[in-house]
Scaffold this motif. Structure first.
Motif, PDB file in Angstrom:
ATOM      1  N   LEU A 275      -1.844   1.664  -6.800  1.00  0.00           N
ATOM      2  CA  LEU A 275      -0.557   2.649  -6.402  1.00  0.00           C
ATOM      3  C   LEU A 275       0.263   3.096  -7.614  1.00  0.00           C
ATOM      4  N   PRO A 276       1.208   4.091  -7.507  1.00  0.00           N
ATOM      5  CA  PRO A 276       2.502   4.734  -8.065  1.00  0.00           C
ATOM      6  C   PRO A 276       2.084   4.416  -9.088  1.00  0.00           C
TER       7      PRO A 276
ATOM      8  N   ASP B  52       0.539  -1.137  -0.105  1.00  0.00           N
ATOM      9  CA  ASP B  52      -0.025   0.058   0.224  1.00  0.00           C
ATOM     10  C   ASP B  52       0.812   1.581  -0.352  1.00  0.00           C
ATOM     11  N   ASP B  53       0.539   2.307  -0.604  1.00  0.00           N
ATOM     12  CA  ASP B  53       1.212   3.119  -0.938  1.00  0.00           C
ATOM     13  C   ASP B  53       1.534   4.210   0.233  1.00  0.00           C
TER      14      ASP B  53
ATOM     15  N   GLY C 236       5.374  -0.294  -0.816  1.00  0.00           N
ATOM     16  CA  GLY C 236       4.254   0.759  -0.684  1.00  0.00           C
ATOM     17  C   GLY C 236       4.903   1.007  -2.375  1.00  0.00           C
ATOM     18  N   THR C 237       5.558   0.100  -3.159  1.00  0.00           N
ATOM     19  CA  THR C 237       5.066  -0.238  -4.538  1.00  0.00           C
ATOM     20  C   THR C 237       4.872  -0.842  -4.900  1.00  0.00           C
TER      21      THR C 237
END
Length: 241
Positions: free
Chosen positions: A61-62, A11-12, A36-37
């Motif tokens: 996500l980014p 999770d970002d 985070g990605t």
């Protein structure tokens, strides 16, 4: 102490990720890692010693859509339970998530206790399914059919219920020694009529089945007042019950 389930949280949202990690650690039955990605998650899942029992995966996500990532993992043969986390509870989004191969789908904001309950349910379901396969030394271990298979020699080893439970619990300990009494309680329950001698007898018989040389343990080691499963089958040590 019961063995822990390694969980990957992707999770970002750093605050949410931290809260989830803290809750999973506090609960005691999980050993969480984080990403985070999608790129970071892919790297961790592909690691040489990577072993995750479940993935908590954000949709947005980014570097991409979690549903596309989930679909790619499934196409690569990954069977591990995946629970999608999303900011939308719309039916179309839920359907897209499940169609991508996710086992469950939970909308934010969610109650942590509900998420943990769903996670436990997915883990129980997976462990009893035909898809649950673990690697132990030269063997693939299928708890659901109580069997070890050595592909190179086309060898199959049938296990009893207790032998299967012993191997599964030691595998879940992720290379840590498990005290005899803990293992006894987990496999036989709190039965005053069952002693550690019963466990030692089962371990002895299990070694006769799985060790190339039962007098020299490579997989099922006696250590720290209990037993440890060496899934890599490394340095041999003399067997001691």
């Amino acid at each position: 102490m019961a063995s822990q389930h390694p969980i990957l949280v992707v999770d970002d949202d750093a605050a949410l990720r931290t809260a989830l990690i803290e809750q999973l650690v506090q609960d005691g039955e999980f050993a969480p890692d984080e990403a985070g990605t999608l790129a970071e998650a892919e790297s961790k899942l592909a690691g040489a010693n990577a072993r995750f029992d479940a993935v908590l995966l954000d949709v947005g996500l980014p570097d991409g859509d979690g549903r596309d990532f989930c679909r790619r993992l499934r196409s690569q043969g990954m069977k591990t339970p995946i629970i999608m986390l999303t900011g939308s509870a719309e039916e179309t989004d839920v359907v897209r998530g499940l169609d991508s191969g996710a086992n469950d789908y939970i909308a934010k904001p969610f109650r942590l206790n509900e998420l943990l309950a769903r996670l436990r349910a997915q883990l129980r379901s997976f462990e009893s399914s035909e898809d649950a396969v673990f690697t132990i030394g030269p063997y693939t271990f299928r708890p659901s059919v109580k069997q070890l298979v050595e592909p190179l020699r086309n060898k199959r080893i049938r296990l009893t219920d207790k032998e299967t439970a012993i191997l599964k619990f030691l595998y879940r300990a992720a290379g840590k020694a498990v005290a005899r009494q803990v293992l006894l309680n987990e496999v036989w329950g709190y039965n005053a009529a069952v002693t550690t001698h019963t466990l030692e007898t089962h371990v002895y018989r299990l070694r006769q089945k799985i060790e190339p040389d039962p007098s020299v343990s490579r997989l099922l080691l006696t250590e720290g007042g209990g037993y440890r499963l060496n899934v890599d089958g490394g340095v041999a040590v003399p067997s001691r019950v």
